[in-house]
Design a protein around this motif. Sequence first.
Motif, PDB file in Angstrom:
ATOM      1  N   ILE A   1       0.863  -1.179   0.000  1.00 31.74           N
ATOM      2  CA  ILE A   1       0.000   0.000   0.000  1.00 31.74           C
ATOM      3  C   ILE A   1       0.905   1.235   0.000  1.00 31.74           C
ATOM      4  O   ILE A   1       1.767   1.376   0.878  1.00 31.74           O
ATOM      5  CB  ILE A   1      -0.904   0.048   1.259  1.00 31.74           C
TER       6      ILE A   1
ATOM      7  N   SER B   1       2.003   5.195   0.487  1.00 33.09           N
ATOM      8  CA  SER B   1       1.637   6.394   1.251  1.00 33.09           C
ATOM      9  C   SER B   1       2.790   7.387   1.140  1.00 33.09           C
ATOM     10  O   SER B   1       3.880   7.047   0.677  1.00 33.09           O
ATOM     11  CB  SER B   1       1.354   6.050   2.724  1.00 33.09           C
TER      12      SER B   1
ATOM     13  N   LEU C   1       6.082   2.320   1.035  1.00 36.40           N
ATOM     14  CA  LEU C   1       5.306   1.131   0.695  1.00 36.40           C
ATOM     15  C   LEU C   1       5.181   0.249   1.930  1.00 36.40           C
ATOM     16  O   LEU C   1       6.190  -0.123   2.532  1.00 36.40           O
ATOM     17  CB  LEU C   1       5.996   0.345  -0.428  1.00 36.40           C
ATOM     18  N   THR C   2       3.953  -0.065   2.292  1.00 30.03           N
ATOM     19  CA  THR C   2       3.717  -0.931   3.451  1.00 30.03           C
ATOM     20  C   THR C   2       3.003  -2.182   2.978  1.00 30.03           C
ATOM     21  O   THR C   2       1.934  -2.109   2.355  1.00 30.03           O
ATOM     22  CB  THR C   2       2.860  -0.211   4.511  1.00 30.03           C
ATOM     23  N   HIS C   3       3.606  -3.344   3.259  1.00 29.71           N
ATOM     24  CA  HIS C   3       3.040  -4.614   2.807  1.00 29.71           C
ATOM     25  C   HIS C   3       2.007  -5.111   3.801  1.00 29.71           C
ATOM     26  O   HIS C   3       2.050  -4.779   4.990  1.00 29.71           O
ATOM     27  CB  HIS C   3       4.160  -5.650   2.653  1.00 29.71           C
ATOM     28  N   THR C   4       1.097  -5.923   3.313  1.00 30.74           N
ATOM     29  CA  THR C   4       0.068  -6.494   4.194  1.00 30.74           C
ATOM     30  C   THR C   4       0.684  -7.390   5.270  1.00 30.74           C
ATOM     31  O   THR C   4       0.076  -7.634   6.309  1.00 30.74           O
ATOM     32  CB  THR C   4      -0.953  -7.313   3.371  1.00 30.74           C
TER      33      THR C   4
ATOM     34  N   SER D   1       7.796  -2.708   5.469  1.00 23.89           N
ATOM     35  CA  SER D   1       7.636  -1.383   4.878  1.00 23.89           C
ATOM     36  C   SER D   1       8.988  -0.877   4.395  1.00 23.89           C
ATOM     37  O   SER D   1      10.039  -1.299   4.883  1.00 23.89           O
ATOM     38  CB  SER D   1       7.037  -0.395   5.890  1.00 23.89           C
TER      39      SER D   1
ATOM     40  N   THR E   1      -4.952   0.591  -5.236  1.00 20.84           N
ATOM     41  CA  THR E   1      -4.983   0.500  -3.771  1.00 20.84           C
ATOM     42  C   THR E   1      -5.885   1.563  -3.147  1.00 20.84           C
ATOM     43  O   THR E   1      -5.556   2.165  -2.125  1.00 20.84           O
ATOM     44  CB  THR E   1      -3.545   0.631  -3.198  1.00 20.84           C
ATOM     45  N   GLY E   2      -7.024   1.812  -3.805  1.00 21.91           N
ATOM     46  CA  GLY E   2      -8.029   2.680  -3.194  1.00 21.91           C
ATOM     47  C   GLY E   2      -7.934   4.144  -3.534  1.00 21.91           C
ATOM     48  O   GLY E   2      -8.569   4.982  -2.881  1.00 21.91           O
ATOM     49  N   HIS E   3      -7.131   4.491  -4.552  1.00 17.19           N
ATOM     50  CA  HIS E   3      -7.039   5.892  -4.995  1.00 17.19           C
ATOM     51  C   HIS E   3      -7.492   5.941  -6.454  1.00 17.19           C
ATOM     52  O   HIS E   3      -6.663   5.881  -7.358  1.00 17.19           O
ATOM     53  CB  HIS E   3      -5.606   6.415  -4.862  1.00 17.19           C
TER      54      HIS E   3
END
Length: 626
Positions: A111, A113, A337-340, A344, A361-363
């Motif tokens: 994800i 950010s 980047l942060t992985h599930t 990160s 990813t939601g954007h």
Amino acid sequence: MASTLDSAVDKLSKLGIDGGFASSVPNLQKNLHLLSREQIDVAKLLLEMGQSHLFEEWAEPGVDDEEKKAFFDQVTRLHSSYPGGLDSYIKTARELLADSKSGRNPFDGFIPSVPTGDVLTFGDDNFINFEGTGIREAQKAAFVLVAGGLGERLGYNGIKVALPRETTTGTCFLQHYIECILALQEASHKLLQGENQRKIPFVIMTSDDTHSRTLQLLESKSYFGMEPTQVKLLKQEKVACLADNDARLAVDPQNKYRIQTKPHGHGDVHSLLYSSGLLNDWRDAGLRWVLFFQDTNGLLFNGIPAAIGVSATREYHVNSLAVPRKAKEAIGGITKLTHTDGRSMVINVEYNQLDPLLRATGHPDGDVNCETGYSPFPGNINQLILELGPYIEELTKTKGSIKEFVNPKYKDATKTSFKSSTRLECMMQDYPKTLPPSARVGFTVMDAWLAYAPVKNNPEDAAKVPKGNPYHSATSGEMAIYRANSLILKKAGVKVADPVQAEFNGQEVEVWPRLTWKPKWALTFTDVKSKVGGSCSISQRSTMAIKGRNIFVEDLSLDGALVIEAIDDAEVKVGGSVQNKGWALESVDYKDTSIPEEIRIRGFRSNKIEQLEKNYSEPGKFILKP
């Protein structure tokens, strides 16, 4: 054929070597007696790694024997210069080629950010404070220039660092970089009087293409004033090319006894530094920072002091220099980047990957500008500041190897064969990919006008760039230097005339007054403010070159050309009205081969009609007031 084979096996047995491992590759087996024990071990490795095709066209013993030995010399070099050896290279290549063929997304599960960082405004108190801290820290720094490239892409046949940064003084990139480092060293020593005064180490990563020419340039110019012991050249080796999805090494089409090779990328700088032993030497000498930069960004050192200050203040293990970036602009974005699974990292994500990653990813709008008018993901300019202690710790684990990628050009949608051979590549800025989540990784954003004007496109390519996008050419690179210097002087209170628009080599650029100065005159904004005073004005058509540490500009009205040079022990005050015919910019045709390449690729040259030129070569105090 049997008698040749029997003879070769017999010779090997007398040496106590069993050549049976090569029985399935007769062309190799009957030539084994030519090889040393070490080369036979390399031959075994090649067969174990599925590379028997390399010997298919080999001649009988007695024919091309020296070429065969040269083949193994090359393979031995490829094996020893790659972290983990050729077996590791081939294994990694197979994994990455399989991922490429299957279309695996390297960002699956991540994800994006916006990471933590500082956005600096040139000339404000915050910026000035960071510059001051950076100057103090500078003598605890080492600088590493990645300079493996030739200027062919620019339309210039020399090494890129030999290209003039600007043509007013003709100072080349390498000279400018060295003079900046020496000015930093001097300024740091001045602040820390009485403390241990170190010389700043300077490493240049070269390649087969650039090594001898870089050395020749340094030696012919007496290292541009730097002590030769401060400078170390580390030569990067190439890597083997890959012929297919099975990672079979590609035979050179020009020579059946050579493996085709290509550059591995500037990520090699980390393994070269690790294997050189320099990092431990630097740590033992009390150094704290390692700064990495690339070969043709003429504005870079405008941002270096403040960026070092940010690293020291924030205690960053990794600090990426960055510029504001428009959404979807063709420059990578620095992204967290942060992985599930909890992993990160803060890394550069290429612009063509960032937009789809955000959408996935939601954007739904992808990479868009925020209220500042820019993307929240700052633009990566491939200049890094690493803290030495954590850097050594990490390289001790990785041996300096950097996460690689492969970019094969497939013949068709089946992805079963390549248009031409490919190879593994790595990038200097991907170093943070292996860092633990506890690593402090941040960025420092500065205005592009101040710190970023790379020279990487030839005139034809630059002329095709869509209007409003940066040209990144020799034309725009030089004009950006004049713009930056004009804006810096304006901020210091000088009345600098506005630019005019002009077109050179099909590129529309702003033409500011042609203002240049040596780094020892002013490296920080505080330096500039201390060297200019009173009411100064400079017309748009003016040219000014300041070549000396103690030159003070006060109440100067300049309309024309002024060139002042002074030794360190000469203090010169310049003022009054300087008016002359000056230097006129004239267009040149980049196709005109009678004009030197370094001028042609800019599309302009100066016609030096008239100037006031003074050289103060004796110690003392002087006033220049026409």
